[in-house]
Design a protein around this motif. Structure first.
Motif, PDB file in Angstrom:
ATOM      1  N   LEU A   1       0.808  -1.218   0.000  1.00  0.00           N
ATOM      2  CA  LEU A   1       0.000   0.000   0.000  1.00  0.00           C
ATOM      3  C   LEU A   1       0.843   1.271   0.000  1.00  0.00           C
ATOM      4  O   LEU A   1       0.300   2.376  -0.036  1.00  0.00           O
ATOM      5  N   GLY A   2       2.156   1.127   0.014  1.00  0.00           N
ATOM      6  CA  GLY A   2       3.014   2.298  -0.133  1.00  0.00           C
ATOM      7  C   GLY A   2       3.135   2.756  -1.573  1.00  0.00           C
ATOM      8  O   GLY A   2       3.713   3.806  -1.851  1.00  0.00           O
ATOM      9  N   ILE A   3       2.591   1.963  -2.498  1.00  0.00           N
ATOM     10  CA  ILE A   3       2.653   2.296  -3.929  1.00  0.00           C
ATOM     11  C   ILE A   3       1.444   3.140  -4.305  1.00  0.00           C
ATOM     12  O   ILE A   3       0.335   2.871  -3.868  1.00  0.00           O
ATOM     13  N   ARG A   4       1.644   4.138  -5.133  1.00  0.00           N
ATOM     14  CA  ARG A   4       0.528   4.991  -5.551  1.00  0.00           C
ATOM     15  C   ARG A   4       0.759   5.493  -6.966  1.00  0.00           C
ATOM     16  O   ARG A   4       1.831   6.001  -7.278  1.00  0.00           O
ATOM     17  N   ALA A   5      -0.232   5.345  -7.831  1.00  0.00           N
ATOM     18  CA  ALA A   5      -0.136   5.841  -9.207  1.00  0.00           C
ATOM     19  C   ALA A   5      -0.718   7.245  -9.300  1.00  0.00           C
ATOM     20  O   ALA A   5      -1.538   7.659  -8.479  1.00  0.00           O
ATOM     21  N   GLY A   6      -0.290   7.989 -10.323  1.00  0.00           N
ATOM     22  CA  GLY A   6      -0.865   9.298 -10.569  1.00  0.00           C
ATOM     23  C   GLY A   6      -2.269   9.166 -11.133  1.00  0.00           C
ATOM     24  O   GLY A   6      -2.644   8.129 -11.675  1.00  0.00           O
ATOM     25  N   SER A   7      -3.066  10.228 -11.014  1.00  0.00           N
ATOM     26  CA  SER A   7      -4.447  10.184 -11.469  1.00  0.00           C
ATOM     27  C   SER A   7      -4.518  10.034 -12.988  1.00  0.00           C
ATOM     28  O   SER A   7      -3.755  10.642 -13.726  1.00  0.00           O
TER      29      SER A   7
ATOM     30  N   MET B   1      -7.466 -10.930   8.908  1.00  0.00           N
ATOM     31  CA  MET B   1      -6.929 -10.079   9.972  1.00  0.00           C
ATOM     32  C   MET B   1      -5.652  -9.367   9.506  1.00  0.00           C
ATOM     33  O   MET B   1      -5.450  -8.180   9.785  1.00  0.00           O
ATOM     34  N   GLY B   2      -4.803 -10.089   8.780  1.00  0.00           N
ATOM     35  CA  GLY B   2      -3.589  -9.467   8.258  1.00  0.00           C
ATOM     36  C   GLY B   2      -3.887  -8.378   7.246  1.00  0.00           C
ATOM     37  O   GLY B   2      -3.235  -7.324   7.230  1.00  0.00           O
ATOM     38  N   LEU B   3      -4.892  -8.616   6.396  1.00  0.00           N
ATOM     39  CA  LEU B   3      -5.292  -7.599   5.426  1.00  0.00           C
ATOM     40  C   LEU B   3      -5.732  -6.319   6.128  1.00  0.00           C
ATOM     41  O   LEU B   3      -5.369  -5.206   5.733  1.00  0.00           O
ATOM     42  N   MET B   4      -6.533  -6.486   7.179  1.00  0.00           N
ATOM     43  CA  MET B   4      -7.006  -5.310   7.906  1.00  0.00           C
ATOM     44  C   MET B   4      -5.869  -4.593   8.631  1.00  0.00           C
ATOM     45  O   MET B   4      -5.783  -3.363   8.616  1.00  0.00           O
ATOM     46  N   ALA B   5      -4.986  -5.374   9.279  1.00  0.00           N
ATOM     47  CA  ALA B   5      -3.874  -4.757  10.005  1.00  0.00           C
ATOM     48  C   ALA B   5      -2.949  -4.002   9.057  1.00  0.00           C
ATOM     49  O   ALA B   5      -2.530  -2.867   9.339  1.00  0.00           O
ATOM     50  N   GLY B   6      -2.627  -4.608   7.909  1.00  0.00           N
ATOM     51  CA  GLY B   6      -1.756  -3.939   6.953  1.00  0.00           C
ATOM     52  C   GLY B   6      -2.377  -2.689   6.363  1.00  0.00           C
ATOM     53  O   GLY B   6      -1.688  -1.707   6.073  1.00  0.00           O
ATOM     54  N   SER B   7      -3.704  -2.705   6.207  1.00  0.00           N
ATOM     55  CA  SER B   7      -4.392  -1.559   5.606  1.00  0.00           C
ATOM     56  C   SER B   7      -4.406  -0.338   6.517  1.00  0.00           C
ATOM     57  O   SER B   7      -4.723   0.762   6.062  1.00  0.00           O
ATOM     58  N   LEU B   8      -4.062  -0.516   7.789  1.00  0.00           N
ATOM     59  CA  LEU B   8      -4.022   0.633   8.696  1.00  0.00           C
ATOM     60  C   LEU B   8      -3.014   1.685   8.228  1.00  0.00           C
ATOM     61  O   LEU B   8      -3.127   2.860   8.589  1.00  0.00           O
ATOM     62  N   ARG B   9      -2.047   1.269   7.422  1.00  0.00           N
ATOM     63  CA  ARG B   9      -1.083   2.227   6.881  1.00  0.00           C
ATOM     64  C   ARG B   9      -1.789   3.353   6.127  1.00  0.00           C
ATOM     65  O   ARG B   9      -1.416   4.518   6.223  1.00  0.00           O
ATOM     66  N   VAL B  10      -2.792   2.986   5.351  1.00  0.00           N
ATOM     67  CA  VAL B  10      -3.498   3.972   4.530  1.00  0.00           C
ATOM     68  C   VAL B  10      -4.261   4.964   5.399  1.00  0.00           C
ATOM     69  O   VAL B  10      -4.494   6.104   5.005  1.00  0.00           O
ATOM     70  N   LEU B  11      -4.663   4.533   6.587  1.00  0.00           N
ATOM     71  CA  LEU B  11      -5.490   5.369   7.456  1.00  0.00           C
ATOM     72  C   LEU B  11      -4.674   6.168   8.466  1.00  0.00           C
ATOM     73  O   LEU B  11      -5.256   6.895   9.268  1.00  0.00           O
ATOM     74  N   TRP B  12      -3.351   6.029   8.440  1.00  0.00           N
ATOM     75  CA  TRP B  12      -2.525   6.852   9.337  1.00  0.00           C
ATOM     76  C   TRP B  12      -2.754   8.322   8.991  1.00  0.00           C
ATOM     77  O   TRP B  12      -2.592   8.734   7.845  1.00  0.00           O
ATOM     78  N   PRO B  13      -3.159   9.130   9.982  1.00  0.00           N
ATOM     79  CA  PRO B  13      -3.631  10.486   9.649  1.00  0.00           C
ATOM     80  C   PRO B  13      -2.559  11.476   9.218  1.00  0.00           C
ATOM     81  O   PRO B  13      -2.890  12.559   8.750  1.00  0.00           O
TER      82      PRO B  13
END
Length: 284
Positions: A129-135, A221-233
């Protein structure tokens, strides 16, 4: 579930798992997928019989709620992402974190192998989830269909956000704008992709849950835990995006901590209430 699906980083599947309807939802989607497969093979009588055995009251109510929430809240969520990114991302961070803990109760017996699966999936998702493409501007029809298929698969999986998959692909802005502007053509193409994705993925997921339930719960559970990265404020490099457009992690400023903690605790309390509600309804 619809409100969660609009937020990048949160999956409607997380809410379904929290409420205890996840297996039922996946099973019903897989059942309808099998009926559709029979219809495509020309076995219409068998297809109609299978479709008639589906839990239509459950499915129609759920689909209506998701659809209404997406249409009604897409503009609100876009506004909150722009105006209150820290509070919104912190709230969903709290909700998902509590869901990870609550889901552990669905494992019949926790073993070392399951812990390894949980950690490995969580770390893998965190890095991915650290990867991000341009719009992407004016995406082609086939791209929109493919995005719908991928996004709906993500929406079924707790922790993997269909909205963030669109962000990764650079398609979040064009798709949400199409919904806001009532662009029927784009919405229909996206919906077609979603139907295809549901038909294929739901049946695979049901088989995995039936055969290796404890291992699959550890994966979820791992999917949810890893996805917390995206929600770090507090992402690095873009103070205005909150935890939604940038997954590079930064340190929280002292001025934001109180709001973030209050939002996370309040959402966590809502998650506990939803979990208890689902537990009571599941009890005989």
């Amino acid at each position: 579930m619809g409100a969660a699906d609009v937020v990048p980083g949160v999956s409607g599947g997380t809410v379904a798992l929290l409420l205890g309807i996840y297996d039922r939802l996946v099973g019903q989607i897989a059942h309808l997928s099998a009926a559709g497969s029979q219809a495509l093979r020309g076995r219409l009588r068998s297809a109609v019989a299978m479709a008639g055995r589906a839990e239509w009251g459950f499915l129609v109510a759920l689909a209506a709620g998701i659809g209404v929430a997406i249409v009604a809240l897409v503009e609100v969520v876009r506004l909150l992402i722009d105006e209150q990114p820290v509070g919104l991302s912190a709230a969903f961070f709290g909700l998902v974190a509590v869901t990870v803990v609550a889901t552990r109760s669905q494992v019949s017996r926790w073993r070392a192998g399951l812990a390894v699966i949980f950690v490995a999936v969580g770390v893998g998702v965190f890095l991915l989830l650290g990867i991000r493409a341009g719009s992407v501007a004016d995406p082609a029809a086939v791209v929109i269909v493919g995005a719908g298929a991928l996004a709906i698969c993500a929406m079924i999986l707790p922790g993997i956000s269909g909205a963030f998959v669109l962000l990764l692909l650079g398609l979040y802005d064009p798709i949400t704008e199409a919904v806001s502007d009532r662009d029927v053509g784009t919405v229909v193409l996206f919906g077609l992709g979603a139907v295809i994705g549901l038909a294929v993925f739901s049946r695979l997921l049901q088989r995995l849950l039936d055969r290796w339930r404890d291992a699959m719960i550890a994966v979820l559970m791992g999917l949810m835990a890893g996805s917390l990265r995206v929600l770090w404020p507090w992402p690095v490099g873009d103070a205005d995006s909150g935890g939604f457009g940038n997954a590079a992690l930064g340190a929280p400023p002292a001025s934001d901590l109180a709001v973030a903690v209050i939002a996370a605790v309040a959402a966590g309390a809502v998650a506990v209430a939803l979990y208890r509600m689902g537990t009571r309804q599941a009890s005989p």
